[in-house]
Scaffold this motif. Structure first.
Motif, PDB file in Angstrom:
ATOM      1  N   GLY A   1       0.867  -1.169   0.000  1.00  0.00           N
ATOM      2  CA  GLY A   1       0.000   0.000   0.000  1.00  0.00           C
ATOM      3  C   GLY A   1       0.902   1.217   0.000  1.00  0.00           C
ATOM      4  N   VAL A   2       0.630   2.184  -0.878  1.00  0.00           N
ATOM      5  CA  VAL A   2       1.525   3.331  -1.041  1.00  0.00           C
ATOM      6  C   VAL A   2       0.745   4.631  -0.875  1.00  0.00           C
ATOM      7  CG1 VAL A   2       3.254   4.412  -2.512  1.00  0.00           C
ATOM      8  CG2 VAL A   2       2.789   1.961  -2.748  1.00  0.00           C
ATOM      9  N   LEU A   3       1.158   5.452   0.077  1.00  0.00           N
ATOM     10  CA  LEU A   3       0.573   6.774   0.263  1.00  0.00           C
ATOM     11  C   LEU A   3       1.467   7.780  -0.451  1.00  0.00           C
ATOM     12  CD1 LEU A   3      -0.482   6.684   4.033  1.00  0.00           C
ATOM     13  CD2 LEU A   3      -1.497   5.550   2.039  1.00  0.00           C
ATOM     14  N   VAL A   4       0.860   8.603  -1.307  1.00  0.00           N
ATOM     15  CA  VAL A   4       1.613   9.460  -2.211  1.00  0.00           C
ATOM     16  C   VAL A   4       1.214  10.922  -2.022  1.00  0.00           C
ATOM     17  CG1 VAL A   4       2.178   9.934  -4.626  1.00  0.00           C
ATOM     18  CG2 VAL A   4       1.671   7.585  -3.897  1.00  0.00           C
ATOM     19  N   LEU A   5       2.218  11.794  -2.000  1.00  0.00           N
ATOM     20  CA  LEU A   5       1.989  13.237  -2.012  1.00  0.00           C
ATOM     21  C   LEU A   5       2.610  13.821  -3.277  1.00  0.00           C
ATOM     22  CD1 LEU A   5       2.980  14.257   1.652  1.00  0.00           C
ATOM     23  CD2 LEU A   5       0.729  13.590   0.810  1.00  0.00           C
ATOM     24  N   THR A   6       2.017  14.891  -3.777  1.00  0.00           N
ATOM     25  CA  THR A   6       2.642  15.643  -4.865  1.00  0.00           C
ATOM     26  C   THR A   6       2.858  17.083  -4.403  1.00  0.00           C
ATOM     27  OG1 THR A   6       0.521  16.290  -5.855  1.00  0.00           O
ATOM     28  CG2 THR A   6       1.531  14.245  -6.639  1.00  0.00           C
ATOM     29  N   LYS A   7       3.929  17.679  -4.896  1.00  0.00           N
ATOM     30  CA  LYS A   7       4.275  19.062  -4.548  1.00  0.00           C
ATOM     31  C   LYS A   7       4.349  19.890  -5.821  1.00  0.00           C
ATOM     32  CE  LYS A   7       8.075  21.750  -2.480  1.00  0.00           C
ATOM     33  NZ  LYS A   7       9.444  21.656  -1.900  1.00  0.00           N
ATOM     34  N   ASN A   8       3.541  20.933  -5.871  1.00  0.00           N
ATOM     35  CA  ASN A   8       3.479  21.808  -7.033  1.00  0.00           C
ATOM     36  C   ASN A   8       3.604  23.268  -6.605  1.00  0.00           C
ATOM     37  OD1 ASN A   8       3.301  20.477  -9.467  1.00  0.00           O
ATOM     38  ND2 ASN A   8       1.082  20.347  -9.474  1.00  0.00           N
ATOM     39  N   PRO A   9       4.147  24.127  -7.470  1.00  0.00           N
ATOM     40  CA  PRO A   9       4.106  25.562  -7.167  1.00  0.00           C
ATOM     41  C   PRO A   9       2.665  26.072  -7.222  1.00  0.00           C
ATOM     42  CG  PRO A   9       4.958  25.168  -9.382  1.00  0.00           C
ATOM     43  CD  PRO A   9       4.853  23.828  -8.727  1.00  0.00           C
ATOM     44  N   THR A  10       2.329  26.985  -6.350  1.00  0.00           N
ATOM     45  CA  THR A  10       0.943  27.483  -6.291  1.00  0.00           C
ATOM     46  C   THR A  10       0.520  28.191  -7.576  1.00  0.00           C
ATOM     47  OG1 THR A  10       1.793  29.436  -5.125  1.00  0.00           O
ATOM     48  CG2 THR A  10       0.831  27.686  -3.786  1.00  0.00           C
ATOM     49  N   SER A  11       1.486  28.544  -8.417  1.00  0.00           N
ATOM     50  CA  SER A  11       1.146  29.157  -9.708  1.00  0.00           C
ATOM     51  C   SER A  11       0.390  28.195 -10.609  1.00  0.00           C
ATOM     52  CB  SER A  11       2.416  29.643 -10.417  1.00  0.00           C
ATOM     53  OG  SER A  11       3.304  28.556 -10.632  1.00  0.00           O
ATOM     54  N   ARG A  12       0.425  26.878 -10.290  1.00  0.00           N
ATOM     55  CA  ARG A  12      -0.285  25.880 -11.091  1.00  0.00           C
ATOM     56  C   ARG A  12      -1.753  25.763 -10.683  1.00  0.00           C
ATOM     57  NH1 ARG A  12       2.655  24.378 -15.460  1.00  0.00           N
ATOM     58  NH2 ARG A  12       1.378  22.486 -15.575  1.00  0.00           N
ATOM     59  N   GLN A  13      -2.121  26.366  -9.572  1.00  0.00           N
ATOM     60  CA  GLN A  13      -3.507  26.316  -9.110  1.00  0.00           C
ATOM     61  C   GLN A  13      -4.396  27.187  -9.984  1.00  0.00           C
ATOM     62  OE1 GLN A  13      -2.600  27.509  -4.997  1.00  0.00           O
ATOM     63  NE2 GLN A  13      -3.629  25.631  -4.322  1.00  0.00           N
ATOM     64  N   LEU A  14      -5.657  26.797 -10.096  1.00  0.00           N
ATOM     65  CA  LEU A  14      -6.627  27.593 -10.847  1.00  0.00           C
ATOM     66  C   LEU A  14      -6.774  28.972 -10.216  1.00  0.00           C
ATOM     67  CD1 LEU A  14      -8.590  27.472 -13.235  1.00  0.00           C
ATOM     68  CD2 LEU A  14     -10.360  26.683 -11.649  1.00  0.00           C
ATOM     69  N   MET A  15      -6.826  28.983  -8.881  1.00  0.00           N
ATOM     70  CA  MET A  15      -6.836  30.241  -8.131  1.00  0.00           C
ATOM     71  C   MET A  15      -5.667  30.177  -7.138  1.00  0.00           C
ATOM     72  SD  MET A  15     -10.927  30.791  -7.438  1.00  0.00           S
ATOM     73  CE  MET A  15     -10.631  32.410  -6.706  1.00  0.00           C
ATOM     74  N   PRO A  16      -4.510  30.655  -7.534  1.00  0.00           N
ATOM     75  CA  PRO A  16      -3.309  30.508  -6.716  1.00  0.00           C
ATOM     76  C   PRO A  16      -3.461  31.046  -5.293  1.00  0.00           C
ATOM     77  CG  PRO A  16      -2.755  31.303  -8.901  1.00  0.00           C
ATOM     78  CD  PRO A  16      -4.248  31.350  -8.803  1.00  0.00           C
ATOM     79  N   THR A  17      -3.012  30.246  -4.338  1.00  0.00           N
ATOM     80  CA  THR A  17      -3.017  30.659  -2.938  1.00  0.00           C
ATOM     81  C   THR A  17      -1.966  31.746  -2.731  1.00  0.00           C
ATOM     82  OG1 THR A  17      -3.630  28.414  -2.286  1.00  0.00           O
ATOM     83  CG2 THR A  17      -2.802  29.864  -0.557  1.00  0.00           C
ATOM     84  N   GLU A  18      -2.346  32.811  -2.060  1.00  0.00           N
ATOM     85  CA  GLU A  18      -1.434  33.928  -1.851  1.00  0.00           C
ATOM     86  C   GLU A  18      -0.450  33.633  -0.725  1.00  0.00           C
ATOM     87  OE1 GLU A  18      -3.733  37.422  -1.193  1.00  0.00           O
ATOM     88  OE2 GLU A  18      -4.605  37.436  -3.209  1.00  0.00           O
ATOM     89  N   ASN A  19       0.703  34.256  -0.832  1.00  0.00           N
ATOM     90  CA  ASN A  19       1.715  34.244   0.229  1.00  0.00           C
ATOM     91  C   ASN A  19       2.272  32.851   0.554  1.00  0.00           C
ATOM     92  OD1 ASN A  19       1.314  37.077   0.584  1.00  0.00           O
ATOM     93  ND2 ASN A  19      -0.476  36.629   1.860  1.00  0.00           N
ATOM     94  N   THR A  20       2.228  31.960  -0.400  1.00  0.00           N
ATOM     95  CA  THR A  20       2.867  30.660  -0.207  1.00  0.00           C
ATOM     96  C   THR A  20       3.340  30.136  -1.558  1.00  0.00           C
ATOM     97  OG1 THR A  20       2.593  28.452   0.772  1.00  0.00           O
ATOM     98  CG2 THR A  20       0.721  29.327  -0.464  1.00  0.00           C
ATOM     99  N   LEU A  21       4.417  29.373  -1.550  1.00  0.00           N
ATOM    100  CA  LEU A  21       5.040  28.941  -2.798  1.00  0.00           C
ATOM    101  C   LEU A  21       4.526  27.607  -3.307  1.00  0.00           C
ATOM    102  CD1 LEU A  21       8.778  29.879  -2.067  1.00  0.00           C
ATOM    103  CD2 LEU A  21       7.130  31.130  -3.490  1.00  0.00           C
ATOM    104  N   TRP A  22       4.121  26.696  -2.379  1.00  0.00           N
ATOM    105  CA  TRP A  22       3.835  25.319  -2.765  1.00  0.00           C
ATOM    106  C   TRP A  22       2.473  24.867  -2.253  1.00  0.00           C
ATOM    107  CZ3 TRP A  22       7.629  24.213  -5.998  1.00  0.00           C
ATOM    108  CH2 TRP A  22       8.887  24.769  -5.783  1.00  0.00           C
ATOM    109  N   TYR A  23       1.910  23.901  -2.950  1.00  0.00           N
ATOM    110  CA  TYR A  23       0.721  23.222  -2.437  1.00  0.00           C
ATOM    111  C   TYR A  23       0.876  21.724  -2.684  1.00  0.00           C
ATOM    112  CZ  TYR A  23      -1.258  22.625  -7.164  1.00  0.00           C
ATOM    113  OH  TYR A  23      -1.492  22.259  -8.465  1.00  0.00           O
ATOM    114  N   TYR A  24       0.108  20.938  -1.929  1.00  0.00           N
ATOM    115  CA  TYR A  24       0.281  19.486  -1.919  1.00  0.00           C
ATOM    116  C   TYR A  24      -1.053  18.770  -2.144  1.00  0.00           C
ATOM    117  CZ  TYR A  24       4.648  20.899   0.274  1.00  0.00           C
ATOM    118  OH  TYR A  24       5.850  21.510   0.534  1.00  0.00           O
ATOM    119  N   ASN A  25      -0.996  17.723  -2.958  1.00  0.00           N
ATOM    120  CA  ASN A  25      -2.120  16.816  -3.140  1.00  0.00           C
ATOM    121  C   ASN A  25      -1.721  15.445  -2.600  1.00  0.00           C
ATOM    122  OD1 ASN A  25      -3.446  18.899  -4.438  1.00  0.00           O
ATOM    123  ND2 ASN A  25      -2.989  18.151  -6.493  1.00  0.00           N
TER     124      ASN A  25
END
Length: 222
Positions: free
Chosen positions: A99-123
């Motif tokens: 069983g494998v638990l997986v995270l992805t790390k992307n720059p917030t610029s890839r978000q449809l509505m980018p989160t302010e004041n932070t560089l990365w978001y995780y799925n």
């Protein structure tokens, strides 16, 4: 008289509270489906070097899916700069199932509505794997969590979902999830039968695509 009134009011409140948690909030069901019993906890541990090898193999497979925008990585938010993080690997006692638990790390610029004041978001998501010689075959499991700016928070979400509340509400179905991923009984449950059946269906689908592409419709990728 006053004491009798207070007893009645207290009884009514307790009764309403019990009804709420049993039939509305789902507390009875939640308790049933939460926390693997101690005697069934999976305590299988592999060697560090084997864990690292498996992590690299799994990461490579997931990266290939990501670049093709397939499976969990269907969205255009994923690109060659997306980091894939293997959060946790759980093993069956014979080490042939994972069983494998997986995270992805992307720059917030890839978000449809980018989160302010932070560089990365995780799925986050999860996969199941079966070992075949030196290779590992992966099948998507889920559930999925998206758009957290806190890596540890997202890790906690996917662990909670897989280790504490994964059990299906209705376990009477043939392929119901009857056990959490950290339950030793999970490795012999019907989900593995479903994985093999899905592999057969996928092979048949790919063969049909080659022989009769006019009969195949595939939804466009996001």
């Amino acid at each position: 008289m006053k004491n009798t009134f207070l007893i009645i009011i207290t009884a009514v409140i307790i009764g309403l509270t019990f009804y709420y948690f049993k039939n509305i909030y789902g507390w009875m069901e939640f308790r049933k489906n939460t926390d693997t019993p101690v005697q069934f906890l999976n305590k299988t541990v592999t060697k560090r070097e084997d864990y690292i090898k498996d992590s690299l193999k799994i990461s490579a497979q997931l990266k290939a899916l990501l670049l093709q925008h397939e499976d969990f990585f269907n969205s255009s938010e994923y690109f060659d700069g997306t980091d894939i993080i293997i959060d946790t690997i759980i093993y069956s006692p014979d080490f042939n199932k994972l069983g494998v638990l997986v995270l992805t790390k992307n720059p917030t610029s890839r978000q449809l509505m980018p989160t302010e004041n932070t560089l990365w978001y995780y799925n986050a998501t999860s996969y199941l794997g079966t070992r075949q010689g030196d290779s590992i075959s992966l099948s998507r499991l889920g559930p999925d969590f998206t758009n957290s700016t806190d890596q540890q928070e997202q890790s906690n979400y996917i662990r909670e979902a897989c280790f504490r509340t994964f059990v299906s509400k209705d376990t009477t179905k043939k392929y119901a999830y009857k056990y959490n991923l950290n339950d030793i009984r999970f490795w012999t449950c019907t989900v593995w039968q479903k994985i093999e059946e899905d592999k057969v269906k996928k092979r048949e689908f790919e063969e049909e695509k080659i022989k009769h592409p006019e009969n195949i419709y595939e939804p466009p990728k996001q």
